[in-house]
Every structure is written in C-alpha cells, then in structure tokens.
Design a protein around this motif. Structure first.
Motif, PDB file in Angstrom:
ATOM      1  N   VAL A  40      -2.160  -6.755  29.328  1.00  0.00           N
ATOM      2  CA  VAL A  40      -1.716  -7.939  28.583  1.00  0.00           C
ATOM      3  C   VAL A  40      -1.731  -7.608  27.092  1.00  0.00           C
ATOM      4  CG1 VAL A  40      -2.269 -10.318  27.957  1.00  0.00           C
ATOM      5  CG2 VAL A  40      -2.487  -9.561  30.335  1.00  0.00           C
ATOM      6  N   ASP A  41      -0.580  -7.760  26.461  1.00  0.00           N
ATOM      7  CA  ASP A  41      -0.451  -7.508  25.024  1.00  0.00           C
ATOM      8  C   ASP A  41      -0.312  -8.870  24.335  1.00  0.00           C
ATOM      9  OD1 ASP A  41       0.385  -6.946  22.417  1.00  0.00           O
ATOM     10  OD2 ASP A  41       1.493  -5.157  23.024  1.00  0.00           O
ATOM     11  N   HIS A  42      -1.410  -9.345  23.764  1.00  0.00           N
ATOM     12  CA  HIS A  42      -1.411 -10.682  23.170  1.00  0.00           C
ATOM     13  C   HIS A  42      -0.579 -10.732  21.890  1.00  0.00           C
ATOM     14  CE1 HIS A  42      -4.270 -12.516  25.943  1.00  0.00           C
ATOM     15  NE2 HIS A  42      -4.926 -11.372  25.932  1.00  0.00           N
ATOM     16  N   GLN A  43      -0.532  -9.630  21.144  1.00  0.00           N
ATOM     17  CA  GLN A  43       0.266  -9.645  19.921  1.00  0.00           C
ATOM     18  C   GLN A  43       1.746  -9.859  20.227  1.00  0.00           C
ATOM     19  OE1 GLN A  43       0.403  -6.029  17.602  1.00  0.00           O
ATOM     20  NE2 GLN A  43       1.875  -6.897  16.154  1.00  0.00           N
ATOM     21  N   PHE A  44       2.240  -9.161  21.254  1.00  0.00           N
ATOM     22  CA  PHE A  44       3.665  -9.245  21.565  1.00  0.00           C
ATOM     23  C   PHE A  44       3.973 -10.292  22.635  1.00  0.00           C
ATOM     24  CE2 PHE A  44       3.793  -5.340  19.200  1.00  0.00           C
ATOM     25  CZ  PHE A  44       5.036  -5.376  18.596  1.00  0.00           C
ATOM     26  N   ASN A  45       2.927 -11.008  23.098  1.00  0.00           N
ATOM     27  CA  ASN A  45       3.125 -12.070  24.071  1.00  0.00           C
ATOM     28  C   ASN A  45       3.792 -11.547  25.343  1.00  0.00           C
ATOM     29  OD1 ASN A  45       3.014 -14.757  25.014  1.00  0.00           O
ATOM     30  ND2 ASN A  45       5.122 -15.146  24.354  1.00  0.00           N
ATOM     31  N   THR A  46       3.278 -10.405  25.848  1.00  0.00           N
ATOM     32  CA  THR A  46       3.869  -9.766  27.015  1.00  0.00           C
ATOM     33  C   THR A  46       2.795  -9.282  27.985  1.00  0.00           C
ATOM     34  OG1 THR A  46       3.909  -7.604  25.905  1.00  0.00           O
ATOM     35  CG2 THR A  46       5.912  -8.955  25.769  1.00  0.00           C
ATOM     36  N   THR A  47       3.221  -9.021  29.197  1.00  0.00           N
ATOM     37  CA  THR A  47       2.428  -8.302  30.189  1.00  0.00           C
ATOM     38  C   THR A  47       3.151  -6.985  30.435  1.00  0.00           C
ATOM     39  OG1 THR A  47       1.646 -10.356  31.207  1.00  0.00           O
ATOM     40  CG2 THR A  47       1.511  -8.343  32.533  1.00  0.00           C
ATOM     41  N   ASP A  48       2.490  -5.879  30.125  1.00  0.00           N
ATOM     42  CA  ASP A  48       3.139  -4.566  30.136  1.00  0.00           C
ATOM     43  C   ASP A  48       2.859  -3.792  31.413  1.00  0.00           C
ATOM     44  OD1 ASP A  48       3.875  -5.217  27.571  1.00  0.00           O
ATOM     45  OD2 ASP A  48       2.393  -3.932  26.595  1.00  0.00           O
ATOM     46  N   VAL A  49       3.844  -3.005  31.827  1.00  0.00           N
ATOM     47  CA  VAL A  49       3.662  -2.046  32.914  1.00  0.00           C
ATOM     48  C   VAL A  49       4.126  -0.687  32.414  1.00  0.00           C
ATOM     49  CG1 VAL A  49       3.919  -3.773  34.730  1.00  0.00           C
ATOM     50  CG2 VAL A  49       5.938  -2.530  33.933  1.00  0.00           C
ATOM     51  N   LEU A  50       3.573   0.362  32.992  1.00  0.00           N
ATOM     52  CA  LEU A  50       3.916   1.716  32.566  1.00  0.00           C
ATOM     53  C   LEU A  50       5.053   2.270  33.406  1.00  0.00           C
ATOM     54  CD1 LEU A  50       3.238   4.233  30.814  1.00  0.00           C
ATOM     55  CD2 LEU A  50       1.799   4.992  32.712  1.00  0.00           C
ATOM     56  N   ILE A  51       6.039   2.820  32.737  1.00  0.00           N
ATOM     57  CA  ILE A  51       7.164   3.488  33.390  1.00  0.00           C
ATOM     58  C   ILE A  51       6.965   4.997  33.304  1.00  0.00           C
ATOM     59  CG2 ILE A  51       9.659   3.853  33.339  1.00  0.00           C
ATOM     60  CD1 ILE A  51       8.863   0.993  34.060  1.00  0.00           C
ATOM     61  N   VAL A  52       7.107   5.681  34.415  1.00  0.00           N
ATOM     62  CA  VAL A  52       7.081   7.149  34.452  1.00  0.00           C
ATOM     63  C   VAL A  52       8.348   7.591  35.167  1.00  0.00           C
ATOM     64  CG1 VAL A  52       5.855   9.217  35.187  1.00  0.00           C
ATOM     65  CG2 VAL A  52       4.556   7.180  34.536  1.00  0.00           C
ATOM     66  N   LEU A  53       9.209   8.335  34.469  1.00  0.00           N
ATOM     67  CA  LEU A  53      10.512   8.708  35.013  1.00  0.00           C
ATOM     68  C   LEU A  53      10.754  10.211  34.872  1.00  0.00           C
ATOM     69  CD1 LEU A  53      13.239   7.985  36.249  1.00  0.00           C
ATOM     70  CD2 LEU A  53      14.024   7.289  33.976  1.00  0.00           C
ATOM     71  N   PRO A  54      10.407  11.003  35.893  1.00  0.00           N
ATOM     72  CA  PRO A  54      10.752  12.430  35.861  1.00  0.00           C
ATOM     73  C   PRO A  54      12.269  12.592  35.958  1.00  0.00           C
ATOM     74  CG  PRO A  54       9.041  11.965  37.503  1.00  0.00           C
ATOM     75  CD  PRO A  54       9.633  10.650  37.089  1.00  0.00           C
ATOM     76  N   VAL A  55      12.841  13.385  35.076  1.00  0.00           N
ATOM     77  CA  VAL A  55      14.291  13.563  35.062  1.00  0.00           C
ATOM     78  C   VAL A  55      14.770  14.160  36.379  1.00  0.00           C
ATOM     79  CG1 VAL A  55      16.188  14.800  33.928  1.00  0.00           C
ATOM     80  CG2 VAL A  55      14.410  13.705  32.555  1.00  0.00           C
TER      81      VAL A  55
END
Length: 284
Positions: free
Chosen positions: A249-264
């Motif tokens: 939870v990112d309170h400054q940006f008012n978001t709930t974040d998830v991590l993206i991992v994308l091997p080419v």
C-alpha cells in the motif's frame, strides 16, 4: 538524463524516433524542458486525478519529481496535431510517458526505485548474465487512453529493449486506492494465476507486505477479476509477466502496488510477431 551543476542535461539531444502512428510519435525526451513536461503529465494524472499527496516541492512546481528522474530515460508519446494556443508556434504536446532505468545506472546509484517496496536483489544476483531494466511512472492523459496510444507505448518500449539488449523488465504497477480488501478478487486472481515461479519470485518487504491471497481460488470469478484490473496490469499479463509475492500500500500515491517481473524470453510470440522482431511495425 543526468545532473550537471544541479540541472538536467540530456543524454542525446538528437535521440531518434522510436515509432509513429498517425499524428502520435514515441521517443525519448531530448531536453530538460521535455522532462519537465513529462513530470507535469505525471502530476496531472497522479495528483490531480488519482489524489496522490504532494510534498511542498511537488505542489509548488506542479510536477511529479524525485531524485530518480535524473538517472532515467523518459519515454514520451507526443501528439503532433494537438490544439495550439493562439499565435503560438506549433509544438507537439506530450500526452504520455514512461520512466526507464537500466541496471548499470541503478547499480551505480543505490539500486532501483522498486527496491524500496520489494526485495528484488535476489533475482538480480541469481541471474548475473541478464540485464535488468525498471519500468515506472507510466501514465497517459485521459483523452489519449486508447488502443492507439497504448500500442505506441509498447512499440517504443520494445524498440528500446532491443536497442539496449534488455533481458528482464521489472517495476511496480498500481490499483487505485489504499484498501486491499476493495481489490480482494483482483489481487487473489493475480496470486492464484500469475504468481512468479521461484526463479523469478520477489517478496514485498516484511514491514510493507500485504497478502494477495484474500479469496480461495475456487471463489474467484476470473472474468470479473480481469475486468477490475487496470489496463496496464492486464497488458503486462498478456505479454507474459509474472507477479511478485505480496502487495504494498502506497499511501502517498493512494495506490495498492503489485510487482511486475517480465523476462523478455517469456514474452508471448504473438506480441513479438505483431510488433516485429526488429520493432519495425510502427518504425518512423
């Protein structure tokens, strides 16, 4: 971009176009003024539209900015036919942006921005022969949030990846709001269907970790969950991206974040064929 005497200096004032689609063009920012325009777009989207909380500097300048901006390349989408103010020379308008940070630059400057939320170093260390790049601050002005603009952003990104021989893309993507329970089905869908395999799994830092496993798999309506996900996250999933362990939870940006991992190497061949293995589909 770099800092020189406290000011932005461009990496390449004449960086080429990365692609065109009608009046829209995608390329890297060439000047400090163009970086400021990207920061202004970010302010309008993140702070005015999404209700992020600005600090004094951001509020005074009306630009979303931080120390990473000086280290990154800033990819821009420009509209060459945007309405102009009366008696002004026609200039293309910046309507979208992406912030790109390559591993060699991050390593010399304290690491990736993403490492503030997720423990990404283990997967970097376990793949010493691969080149990582961080994606961040992606946003597009509301009138331009359509297939054409998104397609051009992806085309520019693919061209950049090929040019710099990037092997893995990482970065945070966001759902609006700071209550994970409001996103229980979407987060659970990601946990059950897109969680990164052990080789690529990064975990949110313990003090920030929010479980994404909020509903049993059999209770998740996949169609409804996908509809609730932001287009950017759905786009990453279509390309073949994995999701990290835990939300933040990112309170400054008012978001709930998830991590993206994308091997080419794992990008769907459908998309590589669409944009062209040589990124030629929308080449200028």
């Amino acid at each position: 971009m770099r800092f020189a005497n406290g000011r932005f200096t461009p990496r390449d004032r004449f960086s080429p176009s990365l692609g065109q689609l009608g009046p829209l063009e995608v390329r890297l920012a060439r000047t400090a003024a163009e970086v400021r325009k990207a920061q202004n777009i970010r302010y309008r989207v993140f702070y005015e539209e999404m209700a992020a909380i600005p600090d004094i500097n951001v509020l005074a300048t009306r630009r979303d900015q931080d120390s990473y901006d000086a280290l990154c390349d800033h990819m821009l989408v420009l509209d060459h036919e945007a309405p102009q103010k009366a008696f002004r020379r026609r200039k293309p308008q910046v309507v979208g942006t992406y912030r790109l940070l390559r591993q060699e630059t991050a390593d010399l400057n304290g690491g990736f921005y993403t490492s503030g939320e997720y423990d990404v170093q283990p997967i970097i260390d376990s793949h010493p022969n691969l080149r990582f790049m961080e994606l961040g601050r992606s946003c597009v002005l509301k009138p331009y949030r359509n297939k054409r603009t998104v397609e051009l952003l992806w085309h520019g990104l693919w061209t950049y990846v090929r040019e710099h021989k990037i092997d893995v893309m990482i970065g945070c993507a966001s759902l609006a709001g700071t209550d994970p329970d409001q996103h229980a089905e979407a987060l659970s869908f990601l946990h059950h269907n897109a969680l990164a395999p052990e080789e690529w799994r990064c975990r949110a830092h313990d003090n920030l970790y929010v479980s994404m496993n909020r509903m049993p798999a059999e209770k998740v309506d996949a169609r409804r969950a996908l509809k609730a996900l932001p287009p950017l996250i759905k786009g990453y999933l279509r390309l073949g991206a994995f999701i990290g362990d835990g939300a933040v939870v990112d309170h400054q940006f008012n978001t709930t974040d998830v991590l993206i991992v994308l091997p080419v190497s794992g990008i769907s061949s459908r998309y590589i064929n669409y944009y062209g293995a040589d990124a030629s589909r929308h080449a200028s």
